[in-house]
Design a protein around this motif. Sequence first.
Motif, PDB file in Angstrom:
ATOM      1  N   GLN A  32      52.294  -8.631  54.262  1.00  0.00           N
ATOM      2  CA  GLN A  32      52.773  -9.558  53.246  1.00  0.00           C
ATOM      3  C   GLN A  32      53.307 -10.851  53.859  1.00  0.00           C
ATOM      4  O   GLN A  32      53.828 -11.696  53.175  1.00  0.00           O
ATOM      5  CB  GLN A  32      53.900  -8.893  52.458  1.00  0.00           C
ATOM      6  N   HIS A  33      53.226 -10.939  55.164  1.00  0.00           N
ATOM      7  CA  HIS A  33      53.810 -12.093  55.838  1.00  0.00           C
ATOM      8  C   HIS A  33      53.046 -13.364  55.478  1.00  0.00           C
ATOM      9  O   HIS A  33      51.840 -13.334  55.269  1.00  0.00           O
ATOM     10  CB  HIS A  33      53.755 -11.863  57.348  1.00  0.00           C
ATOM     11  N   ALA A  34      53.777 -14.470  55.425  1.00  0.00           N
ATOM     12  CA  ALA A  34      53.139 -15.720  55.019  1.00  0.00           C
ATOM     13  C   ALA A  34      52.251 -16.284  56.116  1.00  0.00           C
ATOM     14  O   ALA A  34      51.362 -17.080  55.856  1.00  0.00           O
ATOM     15  CB  ALA A  34      54.198 -16.740  54.648  1.00  0.00           C
ATOM     16  N   ALA A  91      43.073  -7.241  49.737  1.00  0.00           N
ATOM     17  CA  ALA A  91      43.826  -8.223  48.954  1.00  0.00           C
ATOM     18  C   ALA A  91      44.486  -9.283  49.832  1.00  0.00           C
ATOM     19  O   ALA A  91      44.327 -10.481  49.573  1.00  0.00           O
ATOM     20  CB  ALA A  91      44.850  -7.514  48.087  1.00  0.00           C
ATOM     21  N   THR A 123      43.639 -13.342  49.762  1.00  0.00           N
ATOM     22  CA  THR A 123      44.668 -14.358  49.517  1.00  0.00           C
ATOM     23  C   THR A 123      44.644 -15.417  50.604  1.00  0.00           C
ATOM     24  O   THR A 123      44.705 -16.610  50.324  1.00  0.00           O
ATOM     25  CB  THR A 123      46.060 -13.709  49.507  1.00  0.00           C
ATOM     26  N   THR A 168      45.986 -19.325  42.173  1.00  0.00           N
ATOM     27  CA  THR A 168      46.778 -19.166  43.383  1.00  0.00           C
ATOM     28  C   THR A 168      48.077 -19.906  43.143  1.00  0.00           C
ATOM     29  O   THR A 168      48.070 -21.074  42.781  1.00  0.00           O
ATOM     30  CB  THR A 168      46.095 -19.747  44.628  1.00  0.00           C
ATOM     31  N   ASP A 220      47.829  -9.818  42.238  1.00  0.00           N
ATOM     32  CA  ASP A 220      46.848  -9.175  43.110  1.00  0.00           C
ATOM     33  C   ASP A 220      47.382  -9.025  44.516  1.00  0.00           C
ATOM     34  O   ASP A 220      47.159  -8.043  45.186  1.00  0.00           O
ATOM     35  CB  ASP A 220      45.558 -10.012  43.179  1.00  0.00           C
ATOM     36  N   ASP A 221      48.066 -10.044  44.948  1.00  0.00           N
ATOM     37  CA  ASP A 221      48.560 -10.007  46.306  1.00  0.00           C
ATOM     38  C   ASP A 221      49.672 -11.022  46.465  1.00  0.00           C
ATOM     39  O   ASP A 221      49.666 -12.072  45.837  1.00  0.00           O
ATOM     40  CB  ASP A 221      47.427 -10.321  47.287  1.00  0.00           C
ATOM     41  N   VAL A 222      50.645 -10.695  47.291  1.00  0.00           N
ATOM     42  CA  VAL A 222      51.775 -11.600  47.517  1.00  0.00           C
ATOM     43  C   VAL A 222      52.008 -11.745  49.013  1.00  0.00           C
ATOM     44  O   VAL A 222      51.881 -10.786  49.761  1.00  0.00           O
ATOM     45  CB  VAL A 222      53.085 -11.019  46.941  1.00  0.00           C
ATOM     46  N   THR A 223      52.368 -12.940  49.430  1.00  0.00           N
ATOM     47  CA  THR A 223      52.872 -13.103  50.789  1.00  0.00           C
ATOM     48  C   THR A 223      54.203 -13.835  50.713  1.00  0.00           C
ATOM     49  O   THR A 223      54.411 -14.653  49.818  1.00  0.00           O
ATOM     50  CB  THR A 223      51.934 -13.926  51.688  1.00  0.00           C
ATOM     51  N   LYS A 228      53.776 -16.829  48.089  1.00  0.00           N
ATOM     52  CA  LYS A 228      52.474 -17.222  47.567  1.00  0.00           C
ATOM     53  C   LYS A 228      51.893 -16.011  46.886  1.00  0.00           C
ATOM     54  O   LYS A 228      52.138 -14.883  47.310  1.00  0.00           O
ATOM     55  CB  LYS A 228      51.553 -17.620  48.722  1.00  0.00           C
ATOM     56  N   TYR A 229      51.123 -16.200  45.845  1.00  0.00           N
ATOM     57  CA  TYR A 229      50.523 -15.044  45.197  1.00  0.00           C
ATOM     58  C   TYR A 229      49.169 -15.409  44.626  1.00  0.00           C
ATOM     59  O   TYR A 229      48.792 -16.582  44.554  1.00  0.00           O
ATOM     60  CB  TYR A 229      51.436 -14.517  44.087  1.00  0.00           C
ATOM     61  N   ARG A 230      48.465 -14.393  44.256  1.00  0.00           N
ATOM     62  CA  ARG A 230      47.117 -14.595  43.744  1.00  0.00           C
ATOM     63  C   ARG A 230      46.927 -13.679  42.551  1.00  0.00           C
ATOM     64  O   ARG A 230      47.334 -12.512  42.567  1.00  0.00           O
ATOM     65  CB  ARG A 230      46.112 -14.238  44.830  1.00  0.00           C
TER      66      ARG A 230
END
Lengths: 841, 438
Positions: free
Chosen positions: A273-275, A307, A311, B204, B249-252, B281-283
Amino acid sequence: MAPNPPPFSQKSQSPSQPSGKSEVTDLKLQLRGLAGSRAPGSDDKKRDMFKRVLSYMTVGIDVSTLFSEMVMCSATSDVVLKKMCYLYVGNYAKSNPDLSLLTINFLQRDCKDVDPMIRGLALRCLCSLRVEGLLEYLVGPLRAGLIDDNGYVRMVAALGVLKLYNISSATCIDGDFPAMLKNLMLNDPDAQVVANCLLSLQEIWNLEAAVSEDASMEIEALLSKKVVYYLLNRIKEFSEWAQCLVLDLVSKYTPSDNNDIFDIMNLLEDRLQHANSAVVLATIKVFLHMTLSMTDVHQQVYERIKAPLLTLVSTGSPELSYAVLSHLHILVMRAPMLFSSDYKYFYCQYNQPSYVKKLKLEMLTAIANDSNTYEIVTELCEYAANVDVPIARESIRAVGKIALQLYDVNAIVDRLLQFLEMEKDHVTAETLVLVKDLLRKYPQWSHDCIAVVGNISTKNIQEPKAKASLIWMLGEYSQDMLDAPYVLESLIENWDDEHSPEVRLHLLTAVMKCFFKRPPETQKALGAALYAGLADSHQDVHDRALFYYRLLQYDASKAESVVNPPKKAVSVFTDTQSSEIKDRIFDEFNSLSVIYQKPSYMFTDKEHRGMLEFSEELGNLSLGAETTDDVVADSQIYDASDNDLLLSTSEKEESKAPLSGGSAYSAPNYDNASSSLIATDTQPESHLGLPTYNPQSNLAIDDLLGLGLFVAPSPPPLKLSPKPALDPASFQKKWAKLAVSLSKECSIDPKGVATLSTPQALPRHMQDHSIQCIASGGQHPNLKFFFIAQKADSPSFYLVECLVNTSSAKTQLKIKADDNGNSEAFLSLFLFALSKFGQSL
Amino acid sequence: MPVAASAIYFLNLRGDVLINRLYRDDVGGNMVDAFRTHIMHTKELGTCPVRQIGNCSFFYMRISNVYIVIVVSSNANVACAFKFVVEAVALFKSYFGGAFDEDAIRNNFVLIYELLDEIMDFGYPQNLSPEILKLYITQEGTRSPFSSKSSEKPVPNATLQVTGAVGWRREGLLYKKNEVFLDIVESVNLLMSSKGSVLRCDVTGKILMKCFLSGMPDLKLGLNDKIGLEKESQIKSRPNKSGKTIELDDVTFHQCVNLTRFNSEKTVSFVPPDGEFELMKYRITEGVNFPFRVLPTIKELGRTRMEVNVKVKSVFGAKMIALGVIIKIPVPKQTAKANFQVTAGRAKYDSSIDCLVWKIRKFPGQTEPTMSAEVELISTMGEKKTWTKPPIQMEFQVPMFTASGLRVRFLKVWEKSGYKTVDWVRYITKGGSYEVRC
């Protein structure tokens, strides 16, 4: 261009350019004036002066003449000035080793400053001087830096050790610095210090591994459970970049059991999950490599990482998303099924750069299956009309590939035929090639295709590949195409305007095929084609014409069975990359290999670089390019024969014949060599010439080829100097300068290959034959050696590049010589020496 | 091995060196020449951001009118290198205050040298956190006339703070007024076929924060995402409140977010860095409300005339207003002129991009303005080639609207001194790659 500040206005391309000379002298005077000044405000003036000096430096004006003035001015407590001065010194010390001695004094003093920042900066500067003569002054401060009580200084010192190693590995190892680093790595409270220690240790031991056996033990120690777990437990303290480093280390770690694996994966899961995309990719690498042996979990990993990868692709700069996409690409290629429902992510956006689009197209092709083919092909057809020509081509090719994968062929053939009606040259060209491939796999579609293809005027097609495809179809289906003989005839009339030998070759074959199907109409054209072919300047075209001519002369019906045999449809088109190579790339996940789509040994050759010190690569550009080509050459040969399926099966056999002949003729060569071995072995010096052996082997080759025309005059016996003297630098120069005088492919004794598990065996062996190894490198199965030899009592050198493939026991030799006249003799000598390799053991 | 850059170069578009830094000796000095002759001055430029020349690999990136080139000689980690460049540029920008271009580099070259020294050592990325760098960097960016005061000396023991568990935040910050700004910025990507079916649609999004908070505050953010809500109702054993929930859907996350806690409790909790940063950030692909529908009809009337009718429907709430709407409708190259009739905004023909450009500054929800244009073409000689139409593209911004429906449910700030904070939450949806084929 916005108005520039004056120092930049001159465009300076090379540092040696004389421009700015008067300014430099001017600066020199001013600096001298300031040097001793302690007046208030003088620091500000100095700052301005230093800035100007640095700005000159940046644009490439040589300001190294100011060295002593700069050093004099730097006796100050002002951090800003110090920093600028360090920068200057770091830049010019290497070119002025004598002057840089001046700086040692104040740098050493600064290394003991009360301010940790100054200590750190000074130490960094000291380590970056890269002057071997100053090493003795470096060791002390570095040792002190490693045990400094400030983290910043230790952090700088940890990398300083690596710099020291790069200047002088002996000083570093003898000074026991690696042990200090190791201790620091396992105990330091500051994460960045730990990270830098790890960095340095990894690099030092990897480089050291070539010369020392302890190094591999040290590398193993780094990969031990204790160290890996220690680092993993602290992973959250590390900066994102250091995390990448730790993760990279973990990906090389071999877990003891499945619990171990799950522990690590659970610990690291949140890293996905890291940016920072680099952290995510590094984590993915760990996951993938750890689970390789567990198929189920491996598949789950794919599901889990999908996923985050998608992203990363959709956010960030195009370059970054390209890097990530390349990794996604390799995963998609490995397991297309898992991505088949995500096909929409791989649709191209109109404004995306073409390198991104290209990867996406390849992925779309790979993931097509029964459920999504219709959508994917519809989308690809949109791109075929794209303004970006390469992408349009790429997408047509993609459509074709999907058709060849057996999905929904019916609809696709219709689509392809529609492309032909678009009347865009590049679309037509690309489509023709595909239609040809399709027909070879699905001959049942010939009727529909031929009807459309027959309408295409050859005048509109310029690209060799497309033209060749059209000609192939004309020949293959001449019975169904009314005007086939006449089209071929008009093409033959323009024989001389046809620049591509490929097209001419196909023309010959096509007209032959046509002749057997419709003799009366084609006879004239065939005659013209054979006549033109025999007069052709291209060897292959000439040979094929001659071959056909003789074939026809001998027996026309035999000729028909050769040229026009009943064909089986091709069931599978070969993959261009071997699975072995793909696995290797996968092993090197998260590196350049993935981007280049080839394993790293094909583009970096660290070991051999280390020995040759290939520092000025650009001088050696040709060499670098050549080496990669050579390695790829192997696979390209196979590609070529696989791809060139235009040749009918019989022709293929024909083209294979000389290949097998090739291996046949090298065999007696070696028998000869080994039999003569017994004779020569008894002789005291092995570098005696082998005059009897050489012409014999030549004759053997000639006889086999049935040419008996050429008997080489026996070369004068060649004596080699037992101690050729050539340093690596001049070797490089020579290598770049000379043209290849001889190249040769041969096999080596399997016993010899077996000893190559330690690559140094070959150089040692060759040394007995007065042939010296100057550099070696590569990884199994592709090893590479550079040898030199010198003609006795003469300055004439022989340079050899020797590529050994240990899996096929083949070598490729390239010989360059100062004196080309003797290179044949040298080759035989070299071959003789090589043939003995493995037998003397 | 991570990056191990041998050298980094900043070049302008002509290929002149603005700044260079050699970290290792394993590459020669004429790398720039190689880059110029093999990449910059060839058609290769822009075909691939990674290229091999000789034994070196070049990674390059163009940012405004500057090329940043990293040269490596080993099998380096590409993603890491590009990410480093991106982060470095963000860092430079924060020092220059906005623009990163040739002029900014020329005006700040000493600062850049200083930064490069700290963020990369011997080719390895070091620390890029702006907070920590502040302690080391003596130069100041020439950003505005207000900050032209001479540089302050750093606190002597500044280096000690690098290693704290919260590397991204300094201790002892104090603000008179404690404020938090939170922006949810979404960009909608849409690809619609000529028949009006949605081929691809996703969002996004990112959450940007600006924190001016004293001390070491703990923040907790609640969103209306499905998993978070479910988890919460599980923990509190309380039925889920009705209302729209969003499936991410996905997160960072930014490195400040406690990922362990996110994985176990699905709450976003963090100690924020001071100032501006990107929290997450996410999608999202499911249930996206794309704000505009474009209905084009393009008729070719003979060889020299075309009729273009475009209707754009805004499908968000009537009280909201979209800003800066631009619709670009491609026309053939041989377009001579176009006559327009529009019910809102202005339209013109832009020959440099071969598009009819229709701009509507304010575009209220639930309206459907139209544009019709008569396009005259120069009749071309020779055979007629079919014109392949690029897609219609659209740009816009819709404030107070999220295409995904994401909402902030709460933002809690907890600090031991117990001060009160003011928080500001904004939403905005932008057009990403919004394409409609025609």
